[in-house]
Design a protein around this motif. Structure first.
Motif, PDB file in Angstrom:
ATOM      1  N   ARG A 155      -5.300   3.224   2.467  1.00 55.39           N
ATOM      2  CA  ARG A 155      -4.344   4.122   3.130  1.00 55.39           C
ATOM      3  C   ARG A 155      -4.743   5.574   2.940  1.00 55.39           C
ATOM      4  O   ARG A 155      -4.754   6.367   3.894  1.00 55.39           O
ATOM      5  CB  ARG A 155      -2.949   3.888   2.560  1.00 55.39           C
ATOM      6  CG  ARG A 155      -1.916   4.894   3.044  1.00 55.39           C
ATOM      7  CD  ARG A 155      -0.587   4.697   2.329  1.00 55.39           C
ATOM      8  NE  ARG A 155       0.429   5.570   2.905  1.00 55.39           N
ATOM      9  CZ  ARG A 155       0.911   6.660   2.318  1.00 55.39           C
ATOM     10  NH1 ARG A 155       0.451   7.032   1.113  1.00 55.39           N
ATOM     11  NH2 ARG A 155       1.833   7.391   2.913  1.00 55.39           N
ATOM     12  N   SER A 184       0.825  -1.217   0.000  1.00 61.87           N
ATOM     13  CA  SER A 184       0.000   0.000   0.000  1.00 61.87           C
ATOM     14  C   SER A 184       0.854   1.261   0.000  1.00 61.87           C
ATOM     15  O   SER A 184       0.382   2.338  -0.375  1.00 61.87           O
ATOM     16  CB  SER A 184      -0.922   0.006   1.211  1.00 61.87           C
ATOM     17  OG  SER A 184      -0.163   0.042   2.418  1.00 61.87           O
ATOM     18  N   PRO A 229       0.860  -0.193   7.693  1.00 62.63           N
ATOM     19  CA  PRO A 229       1.278  -1.124   6.655  1.00 62.63           C
ATOM     20  C   PRO A 229       2.358  -2.059   7.208  1.00 62.63           C
ATOM     21  O   PRO A 229       3.346  -1.600   7.788  1.00 62.63           O
ATOM     22  CB  PRO A 229       1.834  -0.210   5.558  1.00 62.63           C
ATOM     23  CG  PRO A 229       2.262   1.029   6.271  1.00 62.63           C
ATOM     24  CD  PRO A 229       1.459   1.144   7.537  1.00 62.63           C
TER      25      PRO A 229
END
Length: 224
Positions: free
Chosen positions: A165, A147, A186
């Motif tokens: 995100r 991400s 993450p």
């Protein structure tokens, strides 16, 4: 007692988050698809002195997720912390298998968006009104490192994770003046497949630190 709802609760990170928050006085709502596994996890947590209960839900079935979170609120009154970490399901659901960036198609992306983005938005919107009314609450969103980092083998996964995100960071900016904190975590590690730094217990400490300090909208956890 405050309540944490863990969406995607399993025997790894979800269980460790449940223990970390539960030992600090939280009631724990466990949300995942398999009711029997949730009940087994709740019994295991009870042996550690953590009050926990399972609420079956599928993040890909938005009505079931809404119903489960409503049941959590009926059982515990409020959700003070929502943690969203749906497990990668490529092994059990071929639609969620990772696809290289060179090969990714729209058909490869849509299931990932449903898994990460639609599920997260559905869950957050269910608990946010109460948080806004109370003027307090925490939203924690978990994705893989694709991400935020370039990792072509996770082409479709990275697209969905990056979208989640972006929304998580925008939520934090939008909710700060309302007393609500949102953060994105993450994970650039294979949980439990290395030294102590890869253990679910170690990673759970990151979430507790984010919750208690509310100093960062994002924390990349990397062991690679």
């Amino acid at each position: 007692m405050p309540t944490i709802a863990i969406v995607g609760a399993g025997p790894g990170l979800g269980a460790s988050l449940a223990r970390r928050f539960g030992r600090r006085g939280f009631q724990v709502a466990l949300l995942a698809r398999d009711a029997e596994r949730l009940d087994a996890l709740a019994r295991d947590l009870a042996g550690d002195g953590v009050e926990a209960e399972g609420f079956p839900a599928d993040v890909g079935d938005r009505p079931s997720l809404i119903d489960a979170l409503r049941a959590v609120e009926r059982r515990y009154g409020t959700v003070d912390v929502l943690e969203y970490s749906p497990a990668p399901s490529g092994a059990t659901d071929p639609r969620l298998a990772p696809v290289h960036a060179l090969d990714v198609t729209v058909a490869d992306i849509q299931p990932q968006v449903e898994h990460y983005v639609y599920g997260a938005v559905t869950a957050a919107r269910q608990v946010l009104p109460g948080m806004i009314e109370r003027g307090s609450g925490t939203l924690l969103f978990t994705t893989g490192a694709s991400s935020t980092l370039v990792f072509p083998p996770m082409g479709n996964v990275g697209i969905a994770g990056a979208a989640l995100r972006n929304w998580a960071l925008a939520l934090n900016a939008s909710l700060a003046d309302k007393g609500i904190y949102a953060a994105h975590v993450p994970l650039a590690t294979f949980i439990g497949q290395g030294g102590p730094e890869t253990s679910a217990e170690t990673i759970a400490e990151v979430y507790w630190e984010l919750y208690t300090t509310q100093a960062e909208p994002e924390r990349l956890y990397s062991t690679v």
